[in-house]
Write an enzyme that holds these catalytic residues in place. Structure first.
Site, PDB file in Angstrom:
ATOM      1  N   ASP A 167      45.320  26.274  44.679  1.00 54.19           N
ATOM      2  CA  ASP A 167      45.863  27.627  44.666  1.00 54.19           C
ATOM      3  C   ASP A 167      46.991  27.769  45.691  1.00 54.19           C
ATOM      4  O   ASP A 167      46.797  27.516  46.882  1.00 54.19           O
ATOM      5  CB  ASP A 167      44.741  28.621  44.980  1.00 54.19           C
ATOM      6  CG  ASP A 167      45.175  30.067  44.820  1.00 54.19           C
ATOM      7  OD1 ASP A 167      46.343  30.300  44.449  1.00 54.19           O
ATOM      8  OD2 ASP A 167      44.352  30.967  45.060  1.00 54.19           O
ATOM      9  N   GLU A 224      45.411  40.990  46.680  1.00 54.38           N
ATOM     10  CA  GLU A 224      44.857  39.982  47.590  1.00 54.38           C
ATOM     11  C   GLU A 224      44.542  40.605  48.966  1.00 54.38           C
ATOM     12  O   GLU A 224      44.159  41.774  49.047  1.00 54.38           O
ATOM     13  CB  GLU A 224      45.791  38.780  47.662  1.00 54.38           C
ATOM     14  CG  GLU A 224      45.973  38.173  46.252  1.00 54.38           C
ATOM     15  CD  GLU A 224      46.619  36.810  46.241  1.00 54.38           C
ATOM     16  OE1 GLU A 224      46.401  36.007  47.145  1.00 54.38           O
ATOM     17  OE2 GLU A 224      47.354  36.534  45.265  1.00 54.38           O
TER      18      GLU A 224
HETATM   19  C1  BGC Z   1      46.210  33.635  44.037  1.00 58.80           C
HETATM   20  C2  BGC Z   1      45.807  33.041  42.709  1.00 58.80           C
HETATM   21  C3  BGC Z   1      46.998  32.992  41.776  1.00 58.80           C
HETATM   22  C4  BGC Z   1      48.115  32.214  42.435  1.00 58.80           C
HETATM   23  C5  BGC Z   1      49.344  32.028  41.564  1.00 58.80           C
HETATM   24  C6  BGC Z   1      47.478  33.004  44.594  1.00 58.80           C
HETATM   25  O1  BGC Z   1      47.965  33.733  45.685  1.00 58.80           O
HETATM   26  O2  BGC Z   1      45.150  33.467  44.971  1.00 58.80           O
HETATM   27  O3  BGC Z   1      44.743  33.785  42.167  1.00 58.80           O
HETATM   28  O4  BGC Z   1      46.625  32.420  40.554  1.00 58.80           O
HETATM   29  O5  BGC Z   1      48.496  32.893  43.616  1.00 58.80           O
HETATM   30  O6  BGC Z   1      50.072  33.183  41.420  1.00 58.80           O
END
Ligand code: BGC
Length: 625
Positions: free
Chosen positions: A319, A513
């Site tokens: 990730d 987030e």
């Molecule tokens: C997130 C993921 C996401 C990824 C790509 C990350 O910051 O934790 O859930 O899929 O970004 O955008």
């Protein structure tokens, strides 16, 4: 030749010899590919095709496949074929200059065409976070966030949403989705609660599998996966401890999961097992820590539990910047993650250094060639399963906007949960003469869609095409005899006749987030004042919560006549009016417990609060009228 020139010449010769030696040792045998290699034969088995393709690949071409680059970091589009990159992604908000359906299609197809110019012509995956529809693109229907899907509890409906999302993705050429989310939220202070279906592993497994089926189902050729689904995040997300985040800006997101292996296996693993049985081919590891270790470094969990014990044969993707957070040294981090079982590394930034590091690690024997081969086999397996080598790259379908809007509206209505209904206030009577509608979320599609809508942290206002605010929905559904007066601030004047009902549409502003980590998720002082003002001018008040998580409302609940939560409904605000006015009955249920206060957090997936006291509403509570 004097002494000095002799020294110079021999030094130069020595340097040249060393250089030659280094070049030789770095040289990788390039096998010539015959005109019709087996890997292009659609009738051969996938495993035979993988082995055949692998036999032609140089080490660099293999490392290229393990490299996933954010499109805004591409130094030059020709790097895609030059490095033989395995995949590209749009981090959320990574849009084309022309942010339209056509602009996306053109951008993604351009990248795909560049990929097949590489020596072996291996096609790429293009990934996005279409977590509530392909909500990167203005004009597509935006579905409720996952917590709303959880509240419907209906796998058939979730499958339909996933099919609609698949079509939106295909219409832009995207063939990989970082969804569904399998995190199990046990603390409402976490900023990612709304991305999850539920804290219940059983419900998550059932809805997750339905979603995977919908997304991956190929309507034209059943043999192939349509859009690759990615359950995320493996493993233990949702049970991190408050104040343990490794990110200095966050509190709980990217924090430490304390559960031991037995607890992880018992609670978190079953939904992933079900996803694997449903045919999932990629799984994303999370940004959390287990003890002191980042999950991407956890060989025991990735190699042993996920791959060996569960028999996962697809690929593991890391990730965002997660791999580089393992140690302070990029080389060591890459080595640790790949050896722990990460097959494709998401590299939002510097992919060239990554390729160099992995090449060096292989030459030093710190990563074995067989580990590299294993990773590449897994990535190719997914590519063959998705028909990338066999089907025309253009898999564009027509989107039926009217059908998708109707579906979204239905989901919104079925995700709404009725929590209080004093004296059968709802459904609102068609004979009501006057309704007041107030609150910042009443007429703002940006707020009702939440984050991961056009921008990572969401948008403000009503500019999303093809969308309806909650207020617009109320106006369209209410009877012609009912006068509807709206004031965002609930400034209705005190001398007018009271409204039969005041509807307060209040709640959270978008966040994504860790930016949404909140020590006290509750209604703001402005919202509480607004409800008070509305009460003064209305005979009865119903509160409609637009929120990504349960909010602490214990003290206020008594004074409200009605309460419903509509989560983050997306672009079809009229679905809220459907249940308010009884066009559709309430069927939604809380997908997670609703705490009475912060001391109860975290609440275990068994429903037990931290202090042993009773929650305000239990998981699966939901009134009917
Ligand atoms: C997130 C993921 C996401 C990824 C790509 C990350 O910051 O934790 O859930 O899929 O970004 O955008």
């Amino acid at each position: 030749m004097n002494k000095l020139s002799l020294v110079l010449v021999s030094t130069t010769a020595a340097v040249f010899l060393v250089w030659l030696l280094v070049q030789y040792s770095n040289q990788q045998m390039v096998s010539v590919v015959p005109p019709s290699p087996l890997f292009k034969d659609v009738t051969a088995s996938i495993e035979d095709r993988i082995e055949n393709l692998l036999s032609y690949m140089t080490l660099d071409e293999k490392i290229g496949q393990m490299t996933l680059v954010e499109k805004n970091s591409l130094k030059d589009i020709s790097d895609i074929s030059q490095y033989g990159l395995g995949a590209l992604l749009s981090g959320f908000g990574g849009k084309p200059e022309n942010n339209t359906i056509d602009g996306w299609k053109e951008m993604v197809e351009g990248f795909k065409v560049e990929a097949i110019k590489s020596r072996l012509g291996i096609p790429i995956f293009y990934g996005v976070d279409a977590i509530h529809g392909h909500s990167n693109v203005p004009g597509f229907v935006v579905f409720p966030h996952a917590i709303g899907l959880g509240a419907t509890g209906d796998p058939d409906l979730v499958r339909e949403v996933a099919v609609a999302t698949r079509d939106q993705l295909l219409a832009t050429g995207v063939n990989w989705n970082y969804s569904p989310t399998y995190d199990l939220p046990q603390d409402i202070r976490w900023g990612r609660v709304y991305e999850t279906f539920s804290d219940d592993p059983t419900l998550t497994g059932v809805l997750g599998s339905a979603y995977i089926e919908g997304l991956q189902k190929n309507g034209k050729n059943e043999k192939y996966i349509s859009v690759l689904a990615t359950p995320k995040h493996f493993i233990g997300l949702g049970s991190m401890q408050w104040n343990t985040s490794s990110n200095e800006n966050f509190k709980i997101d990217q924090g430490t999961t304390l559960a031991d292996e037995a607890a992880l296996r018992q609670i978190y693993l079953p939904p992933f097992k079900q996803a694997i049985d449903t045919g999932v081919m990629s799984i994303m590891v999370g940004l959390n820590k287990w003890g002191e270790t980042k999950i991407a470094a956890e060989s025991n969990l990735i190699n042993k539990v996920l791959k060996e014990d569960l028999g996962f044969t697809g690929f593991v993707v890391s990730d965002w910047y997660g791999v580089y957070e393992i140690t302070e040294n990029d080389y060591d981090s890459a080595v640790i993650a790949i050896n722990a079982g990460v097959d494709m590394v998401m590299l939002p930034f510097d992919y060239k250094a990554f390729v160099k590091n992995v090449r060096r690690a292989v030459s030093r024997g710190e990563i074995t060639e067989s580990r590299i081969n294993d990773a590449v086999r897994r990535i190719l397996r997914a590519k063959f399963a998705a028909g990338l080598f066999d089907l025309e790259p253009e898999k564009i379908v027509e989107i039926n906007l009217i059908e998708q809007q109707a579906l979204a509206r239905k989901v919104v209505a079925e995700s709404a949960v009725l929590l209080k209904n004093k004296n059968k206030l709802l459904p609102l009577s068609p004979s009501a003469k006057k309704l007041y509608v107030a609150g910042a979320s009443a007429d703002n599609v940006g707020l009702q869609a939440g984050a991961w809508t056009i921008e990572w942290q969401g948008i403000d206002g009503n500019w999303l095409p093809e969308s309806t605010s909650i207020l617009a929905g109320i106006k369209s559904v209410a009877s012609a005899n009912t006068e509807i007066i709206y004031s965002a601030e609930a400034e209705f004047g005190s001398n007018t006749e009271k409204a039969d009902i005041g509807i307060a549409v209040v709640g959270e502003k978008p966040y994504a987030e860790g930016w949404g980590d909140n020590p006290n998720p509750s209604l703001s002082a402005e919202d509480l004042d607004l409800i008070e003002r509305l009460k003064l001018v209305s005979n009865k008040v119903v509160v409609v919560l637009v929120t990504g998580r349960p909010l602490i409302i214990t003290e206020q609940l008594e004074s409200w006549d009605g309460l419903m939560v509509v989560w983050l409904p997306g672009s079809a605000g009229a679905g809220v009016a459907d249940v308010l006015f009884g066009r559709k009955a309430f069927t939604g249920k809380l997908p997670m417990p609703w705490p009475a206060n912060i001391k109860q957090l975290p609440i275990g997936t068994d429903g037990n609060t931290s202090d042993g006291s009773e929650v305000l509403f239990e998981r699966y509570f939901g009134l009917r009228y």
